[in-house]
Design a protein around this motif. Structure first.
Motif, PDB file in Angstrom:
ATOM      1  N   LEU A  26     -26.414  36.637  15.689  1.00 46.87           N
ATOM      2  CA  LEU A  26     -26.002  36.961  14.319  1.00 46.87           C
ATOM      3  C   LEU A  26     -24.496  37.202  14.252  1.00 46.87           C
ATOM      4  O   LEU A  26     -23.823  36.740  13.333  1.00 46.87           O
ATOM      5  CB  LEU A  26     -26.766  38.187  13.808  1.00 46.87           C
ATOM      6  CG  LEU A  26     -26.434  38.638  12.393  1.00 46.87           C
ATOM      7  CD1 LEU A  26     -26.758  37.541  11.385  1.00 46.87           C
ATOM      8  CD2 LEU A  26     -27.155  39.911  12.047  1.00 46.87           C
ATOM      9  N   MET A  27     -23.969  37.893  15.241  1.00 49.88           N
ATOM     10  CA  MET A  27     -22.518  38.122  15.265  1.00 49.88           C
ATOM     11  C   MET A  27     -21.764  36.818  15.521  1.00 49.88           C
ATOM     12  O   MET A  27     -20.653  36.635  15.028  1.00 49.88           O
ATOM     13  CB  MET A  27     -22.144  39.168  16.322  1.00 49.88           C
ATOM     14  CG  MET A  27     -22.536  40.576  15.931  1.00 49.88           C
ATOM     15  SD  MET A  27     -21.889  41.092  14.329  1.00 49.88           S
ATOM     16  CE  MET A  27     -20.143  41.006  14.598  1.00 49.88           C
ATOM     17  N   ASP A  28     -22.356  35.898  16.299  1.00 49.63           N
ATOM     18  CA  ASP A  28     -21.739  34.588  16.497  1.00 49.63           C
ATOM     19  C   ASP A  28     -21.632  33.838  15.169  1.00 49.63           C
ATOM     20  O   ASP A  28     -20.683  33.105  14.938  1.00 49.63           O
ATOM     21  CB  ASP A  28     -22.544  33.743  17.485  1.00 49.63           C
ATOM     22  CG  ASP A  28     -22.303  34.133  18.929  1.00 49.63           C
ATOM     23  OD1 ASP A  28     -21.286  34.798  19.200  1.00 49.63           O
ATOM     24  OD2 ASP A  28     -23.120  33.773  19.784  1.00 49.63           O
ATOM     25  N   LEU A  29     -22.613  34.025  14.288  1.00 48.56           N
ATOM     26  CA  LEU A  29     -22.579  33.347  12.991  1.00 48.56           C
ATOM     27  C   LEU A  29     -21.484  33.896  12.090  1.00 48.56           C
ATOM     28  O   LEU A  29     -20.899  33.166  11.302  1.00 48.56           O
ATOM     29  CB  LEU A  29     -23.931  33.497  12.281  1.00 48.56           C
ATOM     30  CG  LEU A  29     -25.125  32.812  12.919  1.00 48.56           C
ATOM     31  CD1 LEU A  29     -26.383  33.151  12.141  1.00 48.56           C
ATOM     32  CD2 LEU A  29     -24.925  31.331  12.996  1.00 48.56           C
ATOM     33  N   MET A  30     -21.202  35.204  12.208  1.00 51.14           N
ATOM     34  CA  MET A  30     -20.282  35.849  11.275  1.00 51.14           C
ATOM     35  C   MET A  30     -18.881  36.080  11.829  1.00 51.14           C
ATOM     36  O   MET A  30     -17.977  36.415  11.072  1.00 51.14           O
ATOM     37  CB  MET A  30     -20.866  37.200  10.843  1.00 51.14           C
ATOM     38  CG  MET A  30     -22.177  37.074  10.115  1.00 51.14           C
ATOM     39  SD  MET A  30     -22.799  38.624   9.455  1.00 51.14           S
ATOM     40  CE  MET A  30     -22.846  39.681  10.864  1.00 51.14           C
ATOM     41  N   ALA A  31     -18.677  35.918  13.119  1.00 52.11           N
ATOM     42  CA  ALA A  31     -17.403  36.281  13.738  1.00 52.11           C
ATOM     43  C   ALA A  31     -16.305  35.263  13.430  1.00 52.11           C
ATOM     44  O   ALA A  31     -16.568  34.093  13.158  1.00 52.11           O
ATOM     45  CB  ALA A  31     -17.576  36.400  15.246  1.00 52.11           C
ATOM     46  N   PHE A  32     -15.065  35.728  13.489  1.00 55.75           N
ATOM     47  CA  PHE A  32     -13.912  34.844  13.335  1.00 55.75           C
ATOM     48  C   PHE A  32     -13.565  34.167  14.652  1.00 55.75           C
ATOM     49  O   PHE A  32     -12.968  33.111  14.668  1.00 55.75           O
ATOM     50  CB  PHE A  32     -12.688  35.622  12.839  1.00 55.75           C
ATOM     51  CG  PHE A  32     -12.798  36.034  11.404  1.00 55.75           C
ATOM     52  CD1 PHE A  32     -12.763  35.095  10.395  1.00 55.75           C
ATOM     53  CD2 PHE A  32     -12.946  37.357  11.059  1.00 55.75           C
ATOM     54  CE1 PHE A  32     -12.873  35.461   9.063  1.00 55.75           C
ATOM     55  CE2 PHE A  32     -13.053  37.747   9.743  1.00 55.75           C
ATOM     56  CZ  PHE A  32     -13.018  36.800   8.743  1.00 55.75           C
ATOM     57  N   THR A  33     -13.926  34.781  15.760  1.00 58.06           N
ATOM     58  CA  THR A  33     -13.588  34.245  17.080  1.00 58.06           C
ATOM     59  C   THR A  33     -14.719  33.347  17.571  1.00 58.06           C
ATOM     60  O   THR A  33     -15.864  33.492  17.163  1.00 58.06           O
ATOM     61  CB  THR A  33     -13.377  35.394  18.085  1.00 58.06           C
ATOM     62  OG1 THR A  33     -14.556  36.194  18.117  1.00 58.06           O
ATOM     63  CG2 THR A  33     -12.190  36.246  17.681  1.00 58.06           C
ATOM     64  N   PRO A  34     -14.412  32.419  18.479  1.00 63.15           N
ATOM     65  CA  PRO A  34     -15.449  31.503  18.971  1.00 63.15           C
ATOM     66  C   PRO A  34     -16.500  32.215  19.812  1.00 63.15           C
ATOM     67  O   PRO A  34     -16.273  33.284  20.371  1.00 63.15           O
ATOM     68  CB  PRO A  34     -14.673  30.504  19.827  1.00 63.15           C
ATOM     69  CG  PRO A  34     -13.269  30.898  19.818  1.00 63.15           C
ATOM     70  CD  PRO A  34     -13.099  32.110  18.998  1.00 63.15           C
ATOM     71  N   SER A  35     -17.657  31.593  19.919  1.00 62.38           N
ATOM     72  CA  SER A  35     -18.750  32.111  20.737  1.00 62.38           C
ATOM     73  C   SER A  35     -18.413  31.948  22.213  1.00 62.38           C
ATOM     74  O   SER A  35     -17.499  31.219  22.586  1.00 62.38           O
ATOM     75  CB  SER A  35     -20.037  31.353  20.429  1.00 62.38           C
ATOM     76  OG  SER A  35     -20.357  31.484  19.074  1.00 62.38           O
ATOM     77  N   LEU A  75     -14.075  23.338   7.758  1.00 56.93           N
ATOM     78  CA  LEU A  75     -12.743  23.493   8.339  1.00 56.93           C
ATOM     79  C   LEU A  75     -12.679  24.729   9.235  1.00 56.93           C
ATOM     80  O   LEU A  75     -12.175  24.670  10.359  1.00 56.93           O
ATOM     81  CB  LEU A  75     -11.693  23.588   7.231  1.00 56.93           C
ATOM     82  CG  LEU A  75     -10.249  23.749   7.692  1.00 56.93           C
ATOM     83  CD1 LEU A  75      -9.788  22.502   8.425  1.00 56.93           C
ATOM     84  CD2 LEU A  75      -9.345  24.036   6.501  1.00 56.93           C
ATOM     85  N   PHE A  76     -13.229  25.824   8.747  1.00 52.07           N
ATOM     86  CA  PHE A  76     -13.232  27.062   9.535  1.00 52.07           C
ATOM     87  C   PHE A  76     -13.987  26.887  10.845  1.00 52.07           C
ATOM     88  O   PHE A  76     -13.521  27.270  11.918  1.00 52.07           O
ATOM     89  CB  PHE A  76     -13.835  28.203   8.711  1.00 52.07           C
ATOM     90  CG  PHE A  76     -13.999  29.475   9.483  1.00 52.07           C
ATOM     91  CD1 PHE A  76     -12.891  30.220   9.847  1.00 52.07           C
ATOM     92  CD2 PHE A  76     -15.248  29.913   9.863  1.00 52.07           C
ATOM     93  CE1 PHE A  76     -13.033  31.386  10.573  1.00 52.07           C
ATOM     94  CE2 PHE A  76     -15.402  31.072  10.584  1.00 52.07           C
ATOM     95  CZ  PHE A  76     -14.293  31.822  10.939  1.00 52.07           C
ATOM     96  N   MET A  77     -15.177  26.282  10.773  1.00 51.94           N
ATOM     97  CA  MET A  77     -15.969  26.099  11.984  1.00 51.94           C
ATOM     98  C   MET A  77     -15.321  25.079  12.918  1.00 51.94           C
ATOM     99  O   MET A  77     -15.413  25.204  14.137  1.00 51.94           O
ATOM    100  CB  MET A  77     -17.397  25.674  11.623  1.00 51.94           C
ATOM    101  CG  MET A  77     -18.184  26.745  10.876  1.00 51.94           C
ATOM    102  SD  MET A  77     -18.267  28.328  11.721  1.00 51.94           S
ATOM    103  CE  MET A  77     -19.301  27.923  13.102  1.00 51.94           C
ATOM    104  N   GLY A  78     -14.664  24.082  12.376  1.00 49.99           N
ATOM    105  CA  GLY A  78     -13.942  23.122  13.213  1.00 49.99           C
ATOM    106  C   GLY A  78     -12.795  23.779  13.969  1.00 49.99           C
ATOM    107  O   GLY A  78     -12.590  23.518  15.163  1.00 49.99           O
ATOM    108  N   LEU A  81     -14.209  25.797  16.753  1.00 49.60           N
ATOM    109  CA  LEU A  81     -14.626  24.942  17.851  1.00 49.60           C
ATOM    110  C   LEU A  81     -13.430  24.529  18.705  1.00 49.60           C
ATOM    111  O   LEU A  81     -13.480  24.587  19.939  1.00 49.60           O
ATOM    112  CB  LEU A  81     -15.355  23.710  17.298  1.00 49.60           C
ATOM    113  CG  LEU A  81     -16.054  22.812  18.298  1.00 49.60           C
ATOM    114  CD1 LEU A  81     -17.173  23.570  19.009  1.00 49.60           C
ATOM    115  CD2 LEU A  81     -16.608  21.591  17.602  1.00 49.60           C
ATOM    116  N   VAL A  82     -12.340  24.154  18.068  1.00 49.62           N
ATOM    117  CA  VAL A  82     -11.128  23.768  18.813  1.00 49.62           C
ATOM    118  C   VAL A  82     -10.584  24.957  19.598  1.00 49.62           C
ATOM    119  O   VAL A  82     -10.214  24.824  20.774  1.00 49.62           O
ATOM    120  CB  VAL A  82     -10.063  23.196  17.848  1.00 49.62           C
ATOM    121  CG1 VAL A  82      -8.717  23.051  18.533  1.00 49.62           C
ATOM    122  CG2 VAL A  82     -10.527  21.862  17.289  1.00 49.62           C
TER     123      VAL A  82
END
Length: 98
Positions: A26-35, A75-78, A81-82
């Motif tokens: 759940l925190m991975d879904l909402m966080a600003f930092t990558p998993s 864009l945010f998720m891309g 990922l980068v």
């Protein structure tokens, strides 16, 4: 006689980096930092896009609003990922490295 103290001429070894704290999916879904792993990051990407799709089905906004919402999340998720490839070492996951 051997000493355990480093001599003045030899530098002390660098400390090992601290492991990343565990966080829930759940925190991975909402966080600003990558998993921590590529798999969890891809799961977060798919889940976030699915949540936006569900929101679009429920509120049925104008097509322009839908495109903007999907564009912003995409864009945010891309970018996440980068950043994950650069900082978390996702490329090691793809090559089978541990």
């Amino acid at each position: 006689m051997t000493s355990t103290q480093p001599s003045a001429s030899s530098p002390a070894p660098a400390p090992a980096p601290a492991p990343a704290p565990e966080r829930s999916v759940l925190m991975d879904l909402m966080a600003f930092t990558p998993s921590a792993t590529l798999g969890r990051e891809l799961l977060a990407l798919i889940a976030n896009v699915a949540l936006i799709g569900l929101l679009v089905l429920v509120i049925q906004p104008e097509p322009l609003v839908t495109a903007v919402m999907l564009g912003v999340v995409g864009l945010f998720m891309g970018v996440r990922l980068v950043v994950g490839f650069r900082t978390q070492g996702y490329a090691r996951d793809l090559t089978g490295g541990r």
